[in-house]
Design an enzyme around this catalytic site. Structure first.
Site, PDB file in Angstrom:
ATOM      1  N   TYR A  20       0.819  -1.217   0.000  1.00 51.00           N
ATOM      2  CA  TYR A  20       0.000   0.000   0.000  1.00 51.00           C
ATOM      3  C   TYR A  20       0.854   1.270   0.000  1.00 51.00           C
ATOM      4  CZ  TYR A  20      -2.817   3.626   2.363  1.00 51.00           C
ATOM      5  OH  TYR A  20      -3.412   4.792   2.727  1.00 51.00           O
ATOM      6  N   ASP A  44       9.745  -7.454  -3.873  1.00 49.30           N
ATOM      7  CA  ASP A  44       8.610  -7.815  -3.022  1.00 49.30           C
ATOM      8  C   ASP A  44       8.354  -9.316  -3.130  1.00 49.30           C
ATOM      9  OD1 ASP A  44       5.791  -7.903  -1.901  1.00 49.30           O
ATOM     10  OD2 ASP A  44       6.086  -5.733  -1.953  1.00 49.30           O
ATOM     11  N   SER A  78       7.910   3.794  12.541  1.00 48.65           N
ATOM     12  CA  SER A  78       6.550   3.933  13.054  1.00 48.65           C
ATOM     13  C   SER A  78       6.504   4.688  14.371  1.00 48.65           C
ATOM     14  CB  SER A  78       5.963   2.531  13.262  1.00 48.65           C
ATOM     15  OG  SER A  78       4.749   2.590  13.972  1.00 48.65           O
ATOM     16  N   TYR A 108       5.665  -5.323  17.592  1.00 54.72           N
ATOM     17  CA  TYR A 108       5.883  -4.634  16.320  1.00 54.72           C
ATOM     18  C   TYR A 108       6.689  -3.354  16.532  1.00 54.72           C
ATOM     19  CZ  TYR A 108       4.808  -1.274  12.632  1.00 54.72           C
ATOM     20  OH  TYR A 108       4.895  -0.288  11.667  1.00 54.72           O
ATOM     21  N   LYS A 154      10.704  -2.172  15.184  1.00 55.82           N
ATOM     22  CA  LYS A 154      11.094  -0.933  14.507  1.00 55.82           C
ATOM     23  C   LYS A 154      12.199  -0.211  15.285  1.00 55.82           C
ATOM     24  CE  LYS A 154       8.297  -0.840  10.930  1.00 55.82           C
ATOM     25  NZ  LYS A 154       8.816  -0.899   9.545  1.00 55.82           N
ATOM     26  N   PHE A 210       2.949   8.191  11.417  1.00 58.72           N
ATOM     27  CA  PHE A 210       1.783   8.038  12.283  1.00 58.72           C
ATOM     28  C   PHE A 210       0.773   7.209  11.468  1.00 58.72           C
ATOM     29  CE2 PHE A 210       4.337  10.430  14.897  1.00 58.72           C
ATOM     30  CZ  PHE A 210       3.792  10.499  16.166  1.00 58.72           C
ATOM     31  N   ASN A 211      -0.488   7.502  11.439  1.00 56.66           N
ATOM     32  CA  ASN A 211      -1.448   6.590  10.792  1.00 56.66           C
ATOM     33  C   ASN A 211      -1.602   6.894   9.303  1.00 56.66           C
ATOM     34  OD1 ASN A 211      -2.890   4.981  13.149  1.00 56.66           O
ATOM     35  ND2 ASN A 211      -2.550   7.067  13.867  1.00 56.66           N
ATOM     36  N   LEU A 255      -8.582   1.413  11.164  1.00 54.58           N
ATOM     37  CA  LEU A 255      -9.937   1.958  11.289  1.00 54.58           C
ATOM     38  C   LEU A 255     -10.572   2.310   9.944  1.00 54.58           C
ATOM     39  CD1 LEU A 255     -12.327   3.158  12.901  1.00 54.58           C
ATOM     40  CD2 LEU A 255     -11.014   5.298  13.024  1.00 54.58           C
ATOM     41  N   PHE A 296     -14.153   1.334  20.054  1.00 52.00           N
ATOM     42  CA  PHE A 296     -13.660   0.935  21.376  1.00 52.00           C
ATOM     43  C   PHE A 296     -13.548   2.152  22.287  1.00 52.00           C
ATOM     44  CE2 PHE A 296     -12.193  -2.310  18.423  1.00 52.00           C
ATOM     45  CZ  PHE A 296     -12.620  -3.469  19.070  1.00 52.00           C
ATOM     46  N   ARG A 310      -6.506  10.156  16.853  1.00 53.36           N
ATOM     47  CA  ARG A 310      -5.217   9.754  16.301  1.00 53.36           C
ATOM     48  C   ARG A 310      -4.802  10.711  15.187  1.00 53.36           C
ATOM     49  NH1 ARG A 310      -5.742   7.468  20.234  1.00 53.36           N
ATOM     50  NH2 ARG A 310      -5.545   5.246  20.750  1.00 53.36           N
TER      51      ARG A 310
END
Length: 328
Positions: free
Chosen positions: A11, A31, A116, A140, A144, A168-169, A189, A207, A220
């Site tokens: 992605y 890959d 990350s 995870y 990193k 970040f996200n 999400l 949540f 976030r």
């Protein structure tokens, strides 16, 4: 510039490749297609199938001569990392060391790590800057941090230079619609929201709605994948200019709540998107937002595509394009 992307069919890697190709750089993609898609690989890019744990294959491709190597080939599901630490140690740590040592053997001096915000763990202050304590709360994040520490040592001991980009996200898709491949088994999400809107999932689980935030749901920092991709181009130029080593956050510096994303997705998709509010997850902070001031000062980078509307619109277009494939 000749740039080799390990994990470039995934992605984020696909979008990074597009940014380099737009500049007419030579792009190679390495890959194993375990999660990346062959259809994601642009026709203008060179493609090498292989696994980062295969030392001989990695070295063979690195010896073709590259100006910069970009490492995006890590497993990234935080929850899975707690259940399958061996899988993550072998790929994310051992595989990364294979790439680093392969670069040194092949004479490739510039390395960019897809890192990350998970290296920080729960925030002790906001916004989170690069000096924040590093206390990963999942394996995870530890992998990193471990790779970052090895890069620091190798840079001291060898003629080797790196930039570590702490995402970040990541969210959204190419605004020109050039990337239509969906992630396999998404856990984040926004893809889950899109799957509910597309009729693949019955509902979204939220949540916690009693946090000390604007609407009670968790907040976030979401950064558009095109902004992330541009960060890699700037990092490559930084390294090629001989400016040394760098560790920076890439975030929008603005928090989006779960409810904001849900409300925006309902408006843009025109779908009801059923949501069920359940108990908080242990360890989830109320708010996590980046400071990206160092990235701006050192690279001239800032998030320019990361509005919630752009993120949701570009993602929904890709889900609509894949609707027939997604139907049960």
């Amino acid at each position: 510039m000749k740039v080799l992307l390990f994990g470039g069919a995934g992605y984020i890697g696909t979008h990074v490749a597009l940014e380099f190709l737009d500049r007419n750089d030579t792009v190679g993609i390495f890959d194993n297609l375990s999660s990346g898609l062959r259809s994601n690989v642009n026709d203008q890019a060179l493609f090498y199938e292989g696994d980062i744990q295969d030392k001989d294959r990695v070295l063979q491709v690195l010896k073709e001569g590259w100006d910069v190597v970009i490492h995006l080939a890590a497993f990234k599901a935080a929850g899975e990392s707690m259940l399958k630490p061996i899988k993550y140690s072998q790929n994310n740590i051992s595989g990364s060391l294979n790439l680093i040592t392969g670069c040194i053997k092949a004479g490739v001096k510039n390395f960019i790590l897809s890192s990350s915000a998970a290296v920080y763990g729960e925030p002790s202050y906001l916004p989170v800057d690069e000096n924040h304590p590093k206390n990963p709360t999942n394996y995870y994040g530890y992998t990193k941090l471990c790779v970052e520490e090895n890069l620091k040592w190798y840079a001291q001991l060898k003629d080797f230079h790196y930039v570590s980009l702490r995402y970040f996200n990541a969210a959204g898709y190419d605004e020109r619609g050039r990337m239509l491949g969906l992630e396999n088994n998404p856990a984040n999400l926004i893809p889950v929201v899109m799957e509910v809107a597309s009729g693949i999932r019955p509902n979204l689980l939220v949540f916690g709605n009693d946090y000390d935030t604007v609407d009670g749901t968790g907040v976030r920092d979401y950064v558009h994948v095109t902004d992330l991709a541009k960060g890699h181009v700037l990092a490559a130029d930084y390294l090629n200019a001989g400016k040394g080593n760098l560790v920076v956050n890439l975030g929008s510096e603005e928090g989006l709540s779960v409810q904001q994303i849900l409300d925006t997705a309902r408006k843009i998709t025109g779908k009801p998107i059923d949501a069920q509010y359940v108990e908080r997850r242990a360890g989830d902070p109320a708010k996590l937002v980046a400071s990206s001031q160092l990235a701006y000062k050192s690279l001239g980078w800032k998030a320019e595509h990361s509005s919630v509307e752009t993120i949701i619109q570009t993602t929904w277009k890709v889900y609509q394009a894949n609707q027939k494939k997604l139907e049960p």
